[in-house]
Motif scaffolding. Sequence first.
Motif, PDB file in Angstrom:
ATOM      1  N   PHE B 247       8.689   7.082   5.765  1.00 52.93           N
ATOM      2  CA  PHE B 247       7.924   5.861   5.575  1.00 52.93           C
ATOM      3  C   PHE B 247       6.557   6.181   4.997  1.00 52.93           C
ATOM      4  CE2 PHE B 247       5.195   2.350   6.712  1.00 52.93           C
ATOM      5  CZ  PHE B 247       5.980   1.262   6.338  1.00 52.93           C
ATOM      6  N   ALA B 250       6.979   6.817   1.377  1.00 50.06           N
ATOM      7  CA  ALA B 250       7.173   5.579   0.618  1.00 50.06           C
ATOM      8  C   ALA B 250       5.838   4.875   0.383  1.00 50.06           C
ATOM      9  CB  ALA B 250       8.151   4.667   1.367  1.00 50.06           C
ATOM     10  N   THR B 251       4.972   4.911   1.405  1.00 49.38           N
ATOM     11  CA  THR B 251       3.662   4.272   1.284  1.00 49.38           C
ATOM     12  C   THR B 251       2.847   4.904   0.169  1.00 49.38           C
ATOM     13  OG1 THR B 251       3.761   4.117   3.679  1.00 49.38           O
ATOM     14  CG2 THR B 251       1.675   3.526   2.659  1.00 49.38           C
ATOM     15  N   PRO B 273       7.793   0.126   1.058  1.00 49.26           N
ATOM     16  CA  PRO B 273       8.062   0.832   2.314  1.00 49.26           C
ATOM     17  C   PRO B 273       8.819  -0.031   3.316  1.00 49.26           C
ATOM     18  CG  PRO B 273       5.763   1.068   1.685  1.00 49.26           C
ATOM     19  CD  PRO B 273       6.360   0.076   0.747  1.00 49.26           C
TER      20      PRO B 273
END
Lengths: 526, 307
Positions: B247, B250-251, B273
């Motif tokens: 995560f 993804a951010t 995300p």
Amino acid sequence: MGMAVTAACHLRSADAGPPLLELGGVTKAFQTVVANRDVSLAIRPGEIHAVLGENGAGKSTLMKMIYGVFPPDAGEMRWNGETVVLTSPAQARKLGIGMVFQHFSLFESLTVAENISLTVPGGVARLTTRIREIGQRFSLPVNPVALVHSLSVGERQRVEIIRCLLQEPRLIIMDEPTSVLPPSGIPALFDTIRELAAQGCAVLFISHKLEEIRSLCHGATVMRAGEVVATVDPRRASASELAHLMIGREIPHPKRSAPTPGRDPVLELRGLSQPSDDPFGTGLHDVDLRLYPGEIVGIAGISGNGQKELAALLSGEAVLDRGRRDLVRILGSGCGDMDASRRRDLGLAFVPEDRNGRGSVPEMTLAENALLTGHAQGMVRRGLIERSRMRAFAETCIREMGVRCTGADAEARSLSGGNLQKFIMGREIRLKPKVLVAAQPTWGVDVGAAALIRQQLIDLRDAGVGILVISEELDELFEVSDRIHVLFRGRLSPALGRAEATVSTIGDYMTGGFLSPDATEARATA
Amino acid sequence: MGTMLVFLLSGTLLAATPLLLAAMGELIVERSGILNLSIEGMMALGAVVGFATIMATGSHWLALGAGGLAGVALSVLFAGVVLLALGNQVATGIAVGILGLGLSGLIGKPYEGMTVAPMKRMPIPVLSEIPIIGPGLFNHSLLVYLAPLLAVGLWWMLRSTRVGLVIRAVGESPESAHAIGYSVLMTRFLAIMTGGFMAGLAGAFIATVSATLWSDGMIAGRGWIVVALVVFATWRVDRLVIGAYLFGLATIAELLVQGAGIRVPSQLLTSIPYIATIVAISILSMDGRKMRLNAPASLGRTYNSTA
């Protein structure tokens, strides 16, 4: 039997030594219900003492107080002559009281050794060796590193017993220990219990099975409706004397006549195999079953061998995909992909094992619960509920089945399990089904009501209904069934007729005796 | 290219750390059978209390500690309602979460838009000299290194210690745990307080270490991501670690894409995300059997020990 009672008392008190545990005038009430009233009991070291009574007689409540789960409202408990007040099971264990529960208090996601380490001091590694030692000493074989959910019921019971023994108890309470075992596993358990007693451990053996008590126990306290009605020597009393003490009258037996089954099956399973949805469940393998109108077929077996899965597939709680719909047939039409309500439309009635939540909605009244499956009996008109009809239906069920409750407006959850079961049975019978599937129809129901339910099943059969009874109680199956199958590890045995179905053949089937040699790796070791 | 990779690595760690911290706390709570949905509010309260503390004292460590304690305070309220008053866990969690968010806005009013100095970095000798990887992974504040170590500790605790065993037992069957003599109430109370501390700590980390500013609503749904992560990890610590760093990645990837000038609506990028998490959870939850195998059996169920 009065003579046997007093004579036995004298005999026991003549034995040497003071009691290990003595209860005097113990009383316990839950809200308005008195579960135990003025109960007295004494047990000596090395004694195997039975506490005998029906479901609901107050045995479990008494045992929980001895084990410190909750305190009595009044009365006294003496341990080695000294008054003790137990406030927790930990304290009871410290004194030397151990308990083997009827419904195991094991955690499925933990290993055997981890489970035991929760109550027994010592690390998991050290306990692993001690479990093996105890297992050998008392012939209780079990793998300490296995996860509990992978164990059979018999193995789980061994784990409970080992856990108890590791704390070197001086008194072990065993709550209905044989109810989870196949008949073949019972002698081994009794040997273990006798071995324990020989080594000086006292055993409180809770049961409602008379023959077991007569063959195993030195003394027996008989309870009825929360009170002690007698203390007897079970070796000297006959089974019928004990039964009379236990229920206060003769045990009624249902009347049955020879079955006259019809020609076309009303319920059929054809080579049904289906994995379980539950990761801890048992899938079904190649189950073939035919149920004809006008007969009762019993499914015996220890629960956990696929009963739950079989019941779900029959009731429609679990559905098959369309391509396999013909594997389940009701009145000749494939219905494997139909949900419960469409199967009911075909003429199926179903009494699930779980009364609260499956058989009924606990928060709804009995009348509303009647509506749930009986809506087709004229209780709904143009989508609106006909309240008077609904109530009348519920009231008839209550009256005819002798349900003890405050009326049709009583919430289902306010009834005891046995009473609720009577209501549910009454409701399903009155739906005039063509096929009735009943799982554990009399579990937890008192003896009189159980006899009534069994009689109703037989009457329904005589009216031409095909009935499938899934039950753990062999006595019940022998009483009502025309043919008996055994379910073992998801496989269904061939049917046995009334003449062939004896305790020993059924017992053999219950450990996989019907399987071909190439499937014997699946046979139980117990 | 080099600076971009460094940014990617260090940004991932920085974004993932608070998620991992809070998620570890939530995992303990859920393993004990309680569903705490107030993580978002606990993180927000921890963030603002941490920020206020650093404004007053200038100490990052005091700020992190105060944030943790703020989370504990809110968790005691939650625990009291669900354990003692037997309140519904979902409703209580949401209500307490909203309370936390509201309080954070109130307390944070005077600090809106202010910034603080970043926390001192602790470059790890030798390792931090390696090109790209060094500045990317080994030049952070202490808590960034500590989070994965804590995860190993948590994994070990749940697997091989008595405390871990009791938490798992209580989460599987409070009735049985009570019957063999464990205090379900105490176990769950402590678990919830631990969860509250970790959530508050994570919030304070965001406000004072990674973002170094206060702005109302800055937790921006990360508390919900934490709850989702625990489920996505099927209550296993190893998967939780993977999930948190994924995560985080993804951010950061979203920022990089924006920075690279690729013309995609920013709203879409910001949602990547979250979408990734939803997709991952859906895929992992498809096998219902597996989910149930690991799920704490009593999760979310009200347990009344006196009944």
